[in-house]
Design a protein around this motif. Structure first.
Motif, PDB file in Angstrom:
ATOM      1  N   LEU A 124      -2.037  -6.948  -0.875  1.00 25.86           N
ATOM      2  CA  LEU A 124      -1.785  -7.105   0.561  1.00 25.86           C
ATOM      3  C   LEU A 124      -1.703  -5.780   1.303  1.00 25.86           C
ATOM      4  O   LEU A 124      -2.280  -5.619   2.379  1.00 25.86           O
ATOM      5  CB  LEU A 124      -0.469  -7.855   0.771  1.00 25.86           C
ATOM      6  CG  LEU A 124      -0.505  -9.380   0.870  1.00 25.86           C
ATOM      7  CD1 LEU A 124       0.914  -9.915   0.989  1.00 25.86           C
ATOM      8  CD2 LEU A 124      -1.343  -9.831   2.057  1.00 25.86           C
ATOM      9  N   TYR A 125      -0.963  -4.829   0.743  1.00 26.32           N
ATOM     10  CA  TYR A 125      -0.597  -3.618   1.484  1.00 26.32           C
ATOM     11  C   TYR A 125      -1.229  -2.336   0.952  1.00 26.32           C
ATOM     12  O   TYR A 125      -1.038  -1.277   1.547  1.00 26.32           O
ATOM     13  CB  TYR A 125       0.927  -3.462   1.502  1.00 26.32           C
ATOM     14  CG  TYR A 125       1.625  -4.621   2.163  1.00 26.32           C
ATOM     15  CD1 TYR A 125       1.395  -4.924   3.512  1.00 26.32           C
ATOM     16  CD2 TYR A 125       2.487  -5.448   1.455  1.00 26.32           C
ATOM     17  CE1 TYR A 125       2.013  -6.003   4.122  1.00 26.32           C
ATOM     18  CE2 TYR A 125       3.112  -6.535   2.054  1.00 26.32           C
ATOM     19  CZ  TYR A 125       2.869  -6.804   3.387  1.00 26.32           C
ATOM     20  OH  TYR A 125       3.476  -7.872   3.983  1.00 26.32           O
ATOM     21  N   GLY A 126      -1.968  -2.434  -0.162  1.00 28.24           N
ATOM     22  CA  GLY A 126      -2.577  -1.246  -0.748  1.00 28.24           C
ATOM     23  C   GLY A 126      -1.800  -0.770  -1.959  1.00 28.24           C
ATOM     24  O   GLY A 126      -0.561  -0.758  -1.952  1.00 28.24           O
ATOM     25  N   ASN A 127      -2.521  -0.359  -2.986  1.00 29.96           N
ATOM     26  CA  ASN A 127      -1.886   0.044  -4.246  1.00 29.96           C
ATOM     27  C   ASN A 127      -0.861   1.152  -4.064  1.00 29.96           C
ATOM     28  O   ASN A 127       0.230   1.124  -4.644  1.00 29.96           O
ATOM     29  CB  ASN A 127      -2.949   0.484  -5.259  1.00 29.96           C
ATOM     30  CG  ASN A 127      -3.794  -0.670  -5.752  1.00 29.96           C
ATOM     31  OD1 ASN A 127      -3.485  -1.835  -5.476  1.00 29.96           O
ATOM     32  ND2 ASN A 127      -4.863  -0.371  -6.462  1.00 29.96           N
ATOM     33  N   ASP A 128      -1.192   2.136  -3.254  1.00 30.21           N
ATOM     34  CA  ASP A 128      -0.322   3.309  -3.128  1.00 30.21           C
ATOM     35  C   ASP A 128       0.932   3.030  -2.308  1.00 30.21           C
ATOM     36  O   ASP A 128       1.873   3.825  -2.326  1.00 30.21           O
ATOM     37  CB  ASP A 128      -1.099   4.473  -2.498  1.00 30.21           C
ATOM     38  CG  ASP A 128      -2.185   5.003  -3.415  1.00 30.21           C
ATOM     39  OD1 ASP A 128      -2.094   4.761  -4.635  1.00 30.21           O
ATOM     40  OD2 ASP A 128      -3.129   5.636  -2.912  1.00 30.21           O
ATOM     41  N   GLN A 129       0.958   1.923  -1.593  1.00 29.13           N
ATOM     42  CA  GLN A 129       2.108   1.600  -0.743  1.00 29.13           C
ATOM     43  C   GLN A 129       3.205   0.848  -1.494  1.00 29.13           C
ATOM     44  O   GLN A 129       4.294   0.649  -0.955  1.00 29.13           O
ATOM     45  CB  GLN A 129       1.654   0.747   0.457  1.00 29.13           C
ATOM     46  CG  GLN A 129       0.672   1.449   1.377  1.00 29.13           C
ATOM     47  CD  GLN A 129       1.190   2.796   1.846  1.00 29.13           C
ATOM     48  OE1 GLN A 129       0.610   3.839   1.574  1.00 29.13           O
ATOM     49  NE2 GLN A 129       2.323   2.774   2.547  1.00 29.13           N
ATOM     50  N   VAL A 130       2.910   0.418  -2.721  1.00 31.03           N
ATOM     51  CA  VAL A 130       3.859  -0.379  -3.496  1.00 31.03           C
ATOM     52  C   VAL A 130       4.206   0.362  -4.782  1.00 31.03           C
ATOM     53  O   VAL A 130       3.374   0.504  -5.681  1.00 31.03           O
ATOM     54  CB  VAL A 130       3.277  -1.774  -3.820  1.00 31.03           C
ATOM     55  CG1 VAL A 130       4.280  -2.593  -4.628  1.00 31.03           C
ATOM     56  CG2 VAL A 130       2.895  -2.504  -2.530  1.00 31.03           C
ATOM     57  N   VAL A 131       5.444   0.846  -4.856  1.00 34.74           N
ATOM     58  CA  VAL A 131       5.913   1.586  -6.026  1.00 34.74           C
ATOM     59  C   VAL A 131       6.579   0.610  -6.988  1.00 34.74           C
ATOM     60  O   VAL A 131       7.594  -0.024  -6.653  1.00 34.74           O
ATOM     61  CB  VAL A 131       6.922   2.685  -5.627  1.00 34.74           C
ATOM     62  CG1 VAL A 131       7.403   3.446  -6.858  1.00 34.74           C
ATOM     63  CG2 VAL A 131       6.300   3.634  -4.602  1.00 34.74           C
ATOM     64  N   ALA A 132       5.998   0.460  -8.166  1.00 36.54           N
ATOM     65  CA  ALA A 132       6.599  -0.374  -9.200  1.00 36.54           C
ATOM     66  C   ALA A 132       7.597   0.468  -9.989  1.00 36.54           C
ATOM     67  O   ALA A 132       7.402   1.668 -10.177  1.00 36.54           O
ATOM     68  CB  ALA A 132       5.518  -0.918 -10.132  1.00 36.54           C
ATOM     69  N   SER A 133       8.670  -0.162 -10.444  1.00 41.95           N
ATOM     70  CA  SER A 133       9.631   0.561 -11.273  1.00 41.95           C
ATOM     71  C   SER A 133      10.306  -0.405 -12.241  1.00 41.95           C
ATOM     72  O   SER A 133      10.442  -1.596 -11.967  1.00 41.95           O
ATOM     73  CB  SER A 133      10.690   1.253 -10.415  1.00 41.95           C
ATOM     74  OG  SER A 133      11.622   0.323  -9.893  1.00 41.95           O
ATOM     75  N   ASP A 134      10.720   0.137 -13.389  1.00 48.24           N
ATOM     76  CA  ASP A 134      11.467  -0.632 -14.367  1.00 48.24           C
ATOM     77  C   ASP A 134      12.078   0.339 -15.357  1.00 48.24           C
ATOM     78  O   ASP A 134      11.740   1.536 -15.359  1.00 48.24           O
ATOM     79  CB  ASP A 134      10.551  -1.635 -15.096  1.00 48.24           C
ATOM     80  CG  ASP A 134      11.307  -2.882 -15.538  1.00 48.24           C
ATOM     81  OD1 ASP A 134      12.369  -2.740 -16.182  1.00 48.24           O
ATOM     82  OD2 ASP A 134      10.842  -4.003 -15.244  1.00 48.24           O
TER      83      ASP A 134
END
Length: 316
Positions: free
Chosen positions: A25-35
């Motif tokens: 939806l918003y672009g890969n670089d705009q969504v930071v995954a973390s775990d």
């Protein structure tokens, strides 16, 4: 639309699929995954990733500041079956991670929060059928206690500090993309795996243990739809009831047998049956429909079709 999003618990059952959906939806670089651990190769290669402990406020704050995060989806949690084995660890993870995110929003370091609740907030004395949005809630599991407490804190932070926190009470979720994560409704995913791989399944719930369930695509769609709507549309700041279908193991087995006639199921209930008996059989989600237009798209038959079509191509 420009958004900068952080997902805590991005490698879990819901977090993985939510990460892909938000990146699309918003672009890969705009969504930071973390775990706290790395995820699948496809998730790790699809955009930015941070190793992050959701119970560590300073570490989350650093990531929020560095990436200029506006919205946080807190998906890190210890689920119902696992939480019964490790009660204090479950409480620590489920509650402290929520406080960390709510306090970041209180300090205006982030603008909006999504936090998932669950049908586990209801208890043995809650009306079982068409369970209302507001009703008696006396959860008898560690997971349910933490989720009910979390709902009260979300409402408190909204009313006391103006924190824009949004939540849904997820039912049991069915997905072919990720393995189950230690919940009482895990059978509804395992049964499809075993039907394809072995032609038989031994279920840890009774055949007539009917519970609210939802195909994962609907759950992801509901999550994003709730987060995208205007704040003044929302009348519930604890957590919205969410519903799609109510299923028992026998229902799913019958649906599978239409496609795999030789499939066999047997029943050997364990401690998860006791948990299931405290949960609703069906959910009234009128408020979600009225406030933000929620409507499910998947029933049992198209869920079974999707599961049996896609699982053979999936490797874990």
């Amino acid at each position: 639309m420009h958004k900068s999003i952080l997902i805590l618990g991005a490698c879990g059952q819901i977090g993985t699929e939510l990460t892909f959906a938000l990146r699309e939806l918003y672009g890969n670089d705009q969504v930071v995954a973390s775990d706290i651990r790395e995820g699948s190769e496809s998730l790790m290669n699809s955009g930015p990733f941070e190793l992050l402990d959701a119970t560590n406020y300073a570490a989350i704050e650093d990531v929020v500041m560095y990436h200029e995060i506006e919205e946080v989806y807190l998906m890190a949690a210890m689920l119902s079956a696992t939480a019964e084995k490790f009660p204090e660890r479950a409480w620590n993870l489920n509650m402290n991670s929520l406080f960390n995110v709510l306090n970041l929003a209180k300090e205006r370091k982030i603008e909006k929060v999504f936090w998932p609740s669950s049908i586990a907030v209801f208890g043995p004395n809650t009306p079982k059928d068409n369970t209302p949005q507001s009703t008696l809630m006396e959860p008898s599991t560690v997971y349910g206690i933490s989720k009910q407490s979390g709902e009260r804190w979300c409402s408190y932070y909204y009313h006391k500090f103006g924190v824009d926190v949004r939540s849904v009470r997820y039912p049991g979720l069915i997905s072919w993309k990720t393995l189950p994560g230690g919940g009482t409704t895990d059978y509804a995913i395992e049964i499809y795996h075993e039907a394809l791989n072995k032609g038989s399944y031994t279920c840890f719930l009774n055949e007539d243990a009917k519970l609210p369930m939802m195909f994962m695509d609907d759950a992801i769609r509901a999550t994003i739809k709730l987060m995208d709507c205007n704040s003044d549309q929302l009348t519930v700041r604890s957590s919205y009831n969410l519903s799609a279908m109510s299923l028992s193991p026998a229902d799913i087995s019958a649906s599978i047998k239409k496609r795999i006639p030789d499939f066999k199921i047997s029943y050997d209930p364990d401690f998860r049956q006791t948990i299931a008996e405290t949960w609703p059989r069906s959910i009234d989600d009128t408020k979600a429909k009225e406030d933000w237009g929620w409507e499910p798209q998947f029933n049992l038959e198209n869920t079974t079709t999707e599961m049996l079509k896609n699982l053979p191509s999936q490797s874990f």
